[in-house]
Design a protein around this motif. Structure first.
Motif, PDB file in Angstrom:
ATOM      1  N   GLN A 124     -14.518  43.751 -81.013  1.00 31.60           N
ATOM      2  CA  GLN A 124     -13.721  44.870 -80.508  1.00 31.60           C
ATOM      3  C   GLN A 124     -12.930  44.429 -79.282  1.00 31.60           C
ATOM      4  O   GLN A 124     -11.835  44.905 -79.032  1.00 31.60           O
ATOM      5  CB  GLN A 124     -14.634  46.050 -80.158  1.00 31.60           C
ATOM      6  N   ASP A 125     -13.533  43.518 -78.512  1.00 26.45           N
ATOM      7  CA  ASP A 125     -12.869  42.965 -77.336  1.00 26.45           C
ATOM      8  C   ASP A 125     -13.520  41.608 -77.067  1.00 26.45           C
ATOM      9  O   ASP A 125     -14.381  41.484 -76.203  1.00 26.45           O
ATOM     10  CB  ASP A 125     -13.033  43.909 -76.141  1.00 26.45           C
ATOM     11  N   PHE A 301     -25.629  51.193 -80.006  1.00 29.09           N
ATOM     12  CA  PHE A 301     -25.459  49.975 -80.796  1.00 29.09           C
ATOM     13  C   PHE A 301     -25.273  50.308 -82.277  1.00 29.09           C
ATOM     14  O   PHE A 301     -24.467  49.699 -82.973  1.00 29.09           O
ATOM     15  CB  PHE A 301     -26.669  49.054 -80.615  1.00 29.09           C
ATOM     16  N   VAL A 302     -26.026  51.300 -82.747  1.00 27.34           N
ATOM     17  CA  VAL A 302     -25.907  51.702 -84.149  1.00 27.34           C
ATOM     18  C   VAL A 302     -24.546  52.353 -84.387  1.00 27.34           C
ATOM     19  O   VAL A 302     -23.874  52.081 -85.391  1.00 27.34           O
ATOM     20  CB  VAL A 302     -27.042  52.675 -84.526  1.00 27.34           C
ATOM     21  N   ALA A 303     -24.120  53.211 -83.442  1.00 28.39           N
ATOM     22  CA  ALA A 303     -22.827  53.886 -83.599  1.00 28.39           C
ATOM     23  C   ALA A 303     -21.681  52.880 -83.624  1.00 28.39           C
ATOM     24  O   ALA A 303     -20.741  52.999 -84.425  1.00 28.39           O
ATOM     25  CB  ALA A 303     -22.624  54.888 -82.462  1.00 28.39           C
ATOM     26  N   GLN A 304     -21.749  51.868 -82.756  1.00 31.35           N
ATOM     27  CA  GLN A 304     -20.701  50.847 -82.729  1.00 31.35           C
ATOM     28  C   GLN A 304     -20.767  49.949 -83.960  1.00 31.35           C
ATOM     29  O   GLN A 304     -19.744  49.560 -84.526  1.00 31.35           O
ATOM     30  CB  GLN A 304     -20.842  49.998 -81.456  1.00 31.35           C
ATOM     31  N   ALA A 305     -21.986  49.616 -84.389  1.00 29.35           N
ATOM     32  CA  ALA A 305     -22.139  48.755 -85.562  1.00 29.35           C
ATOM     33  C   ALA A 305     -21.649  49.448 -86.827  1.00 29.35           C
ATOM     34  O   ALA A 305     -21.143  48.796 -87.740  1.00 29.35           O
ATOM     35  CB  ALA A 305     -23.603  48.358 -85.716  1.00 29.35           C
ATOM     36  N   TRP A 309     -19.352  47.547 -89.414  1.00 34.21           N
ATOM     37  CA  TRP A 309     -19.781  47.296 -90.790  1.00 34.21           C
ATOM     38  C   TRP A 309     -19.012  48.126 -91.819  1.00 34.21           C
ATOM     39  O   TRP A 309     -19.299  48.049 -93.007  1.00 34.21           O
ATOM     40  CB  TRP A 309     -21.276  47.568 -90.914  1.00 34.21           C
ATOM     41  N   GLY A 310     -18.078  48.935 -91.364  1.00 31.28           N
ATOM     42  CA  GLY A 310     -17.227  49.676 -92.287  1.00 31.28           C
ATOM     43  C   GLY A 310     -17.862  50.888 -92.940  1.00 31.28           C
ATOM     44  O   GLY A 310     -17.452  51.298 -94.029  1.00 31.28           O
TER      45      GLY A 310
END
Length: 372
Positions: A124-125, A301-305, A309-310
């Motif tokens: 993401q960055d 972490f789950v929300a970002q993953a 992961w699409g």
């Protein structure tokens, strides 16, 4: 997320010191958690996770955006008000300062670093530096809580604490030059909610738990959803994030103070409605209220993953069934992350004792979920 989120009150029964301590050590009162506040913290953290799950679903869905707006109008204010309420005992004593360092500052450093590395990994960055002055994602709350709690003794001596905090928040919206170091803009704009919590007493919470309050909360909540649905194409819901000045939101400067007062009034009413429907008895999720710090810090972490992961790419996810599925998954995930087993695993970074770093002259308050 507050300093004694143990929400504890002494009971008549007393115990001696724990096993291994000297015989004859001073007895300490047994502390019992308040089920109402544990229930409130658990339900609020579920709403935080659900709000993050709804973020990718907002484009093209007015209904989801309206729900998102209503939830963001009160879920963080509720956390902050409760944090202020349980920060009333913070007096700057050595023991309280130690608890502030181990329970707020250390988790901030650990998770700010972890989220930065995770952001690099998900690309993401990829070049983002590790900077403790630039809170990433949801770590801003720990930085803000550290600042708010340090100011607690000062608010005891201010003649008009809440009006003063509101004026500070209104002036912050006029000052884009404040910048975002330590997310100071958000810290100042959310300050009135923390001060409001400092001013509350047990009788105030008893008021919103009356049957009349529960009944009134229903039409108020329905009305809020209706107003939010109407406002979606007409209002920038970023005002409820309290993260930017009026200029940064492309609004006239005078919008800032007006929206500060309007958002505070709206949020206070919705927080009262939320608390009115929080059960006061022990439920199956009451024990999870002690683990809201783990749920808060780990679910990100789950929300970002999920984006990496699409999970949001299939078309059906952006329909009603997808929104419901995202809501249920978010609720299940954050519930799992609040369980005692997860809390024990991550206690070394969320609630570290750090006895090696401090002397033994002034014991810190008992450990607990000190943030929400």
């Amino acid at each position: 997320m507050s300093d004694t989120v143990t929400t504890a009150r002494p009971v008549a029964e007393e115990t001696g010191a724990s096993r291994g301590t000297e015989q004859g050590a001073a007895a300490r009162p047994v502390r019992q958690r308040d089920a109402f506040f544990d229930n409130a913290k658990y339900l609020a953290i579920v709403l935080v996770a659900v709000g993050h799950a709804w973020e990718p679903l907002r484009p093209g869905s007015r209904a989801v955006t309206a729900l998102y707006m209503v939830v963001y109008a009160f879920h963080m204010p509720a956390f902050i008000i409760v944090s202020g309420y349980f920060s009333r005992t913070f007096d700057g004593s050595p023991g309280r300062l130690k608890r502030l360092v181990t329970g707020v500052a250390v988790p901030y450093v650990v998770f700010e670093t972890a989220y930065t590395l995770f952001t690099r990994w998900t690309s993401q960055d990829p070049d983002r530096p590790v900077s403790l002055l630039d809170p990433l994602y949801l770590t801003w709350f720990l930085a803000a809580l550290f600042v708010w709690r340090l100011t607690t003794p000062l608010w005891r001596h201010v003649r008009w604490p809440l009006p003063t905090a509101l004026v500070i928040a209104m002036l912050a919206t006029l000052s884009p030059s404040i910048g975002h170091d330590l997310d100071l803009q958000r810290t100042l704009q959310f300050l009135p909610y923390f001060v409001f919590g400092l001013l509350l007493r047990p009788e105030h919470f008893r008021l919103v738990r009356r049957r009349t309050a529960r009944i009134l909360a229903v039409p108020v909540g329905v009305g809020a959803l209706g107003v939010a649905y109407w406002a979606v194409p007409r209002m920038n819901y970023a005002w409820f994030f309290h993260a930017d000045s009026a200029r940064e939101l492309a609004a006239p400067f005078w919008y800032g103070p007006v929206m500060t007062l309007a958002a505070f009034g709206c949020s206070a009413v919705l927080v009262a409605c939320f608390l009115a429907w929080v059960p006061g008895r022990r439920t199956w999720f009451t024990a999870l209220g002690a683990g809201t710090l783990s749920g808060y810090l780990l679910h990100g972490f789950v929300a970002q993953a999920a984006k990496y992961w699409g999970w949001y790419e299939p078309a059906w996810v952006h329909g009603p069934v997808g929104a419901l599925a995202a809501t249920l998954v978010a609720g299940v995930v954050v519930t799992a992350l609040c369980t005692p087993s997860v809390r024990r695993v991550f206690r070394c970074v969320t609630e570290p004792g750090m006895a090696w770093a401090f002397g033994t002259g002034n014991a810190a308050p008992p450990r607990g979920d000190a943030r929400a």
